[in-house]
Scaffold this motif. Structure first.
Motif, PDB file in Angstrom:
ATOM      1  N   SER A   6      17.478  56.510  16.054  1.00 35.68           N
ATOM      2  CA  SER A   6      17.310  55.918  14.712  1.00 35.68           C
ATOM      3  C   SER A   6      16.270  56.674  13.884  1.00 35.68           C
ATOM      4  O   SER A   6      16.284  56.611  12.662  1.00 35.68           O
ATOM      5  N   LYS A   7      15.356  57.413  14.511  1.00 34.99           N
ATOM      6  CA  LYS A   7      14.337  58.173  13.781  1.00 34.99           C
ATOM      7  C   LYS A   7      14.904  59.464  13.199  1.00 34.99           C
ATOM      8  O   LYS A   7      14.326  60.031  12.311  1.00 34.99           O
TER       9      LYS A   7
ATOM     10  N   ARG B 208      15.713  54.009  19.732  1.00 34.74           N
ATOM     11  CA  ARG B 208      14.627  54.295  18.782  1.00 34.74           C
ATOM     12  C   ARG B 208      14.592  55.769  18.412  1.00 34.74           C
ATOM     13  O   ARG B 208      14.382  56.122  17.264  1.00 34.74           O
TER      14      ARG B 208
END
Length: 182
Positions: free
Chosen positions: A180-181, A177
């Motif tokens: 991916s940010k 996560r």
């Protein structure tokens, strides 16, 4: 054409399961088969005796009558059938197939709990009961496998399902996560 041991196990295991259900003796047959499975595991030479072509049928029947004492009629009849058709050597595979059918019928599953530390019987039982309740099963029997690479938490493998509640998996998801940010 000769049948494979798997085909024999499937045919005879299914026939015995259906017969036991029809005779309303499923629990008694299952219990007797578990005793037989343990006896065969402890004394594998039993199968050799009943598969030996040198011994005649009368001698084999006499030996079988000693083993059959205390078993329900359905199991006694079944063992004689196996002897008559010369499939006694397939008995362990037949029992395993019968057990699979029994477990499906009773919604019982077996699996593995992979943890970073060894779990005791009460912890495995509680984990199995929780899984059974969540997935509509009556029982889940768990074995424990220790894998210190998972850091903490538990990975449950039951049948074809895997529930990964390990710390390692959670950290991997958090990392994914964060990446991916960016």
């Amino acid at each position: 054409m000769a049948l494979s041991k798997e085909e024999i196990a499937a045919r005879y295991g299914t026939a015995l399961f259906d017969y036991a259900q029809d005779m309303k003796a499923l629990e008694a047959v299952h219990a007797d088969l578990q005793e037989l499975r343990q006896a065969l595991s402890a004394h594998p030479q039993i199968l050799q005796v009943f598969s030996d072509p040198i011994l005649n049928t009368t001698e084999k029947k006499k030996a079988l009558s000693a083993i059959e004492q205390g078993l329900v009629d359905e199991v006694q009849n079944f063992l004689n059938l196996l002897l008559d058709y010369n499939h006694f050597s397939a008995l362990p595979a037949i029992i395993a197939y019968f057990n699979d059918l029994y477990n499906k019928n009773k919604k019982i599953m077996a699996g593995t709990a992979i943890t970073s530390i060894e779990l005791d019987e009460s912890q495995l039982k509680a984990l199995g009961e929780s899984y059974a309740q969540k997935y509509g099963l009556t029982q889940v029997h768990l074995d424990n496998e220790v894998d210190d690479s998972i850091i903490g938490g538990v990975i449950l493998k039951v049948g074809d399902y895997v529930v990964d509640g390990s710390v390692k998996n959670k950290l991997t998801k958090i990392r994914a996560r964060l990446i991916s940010k960016d």
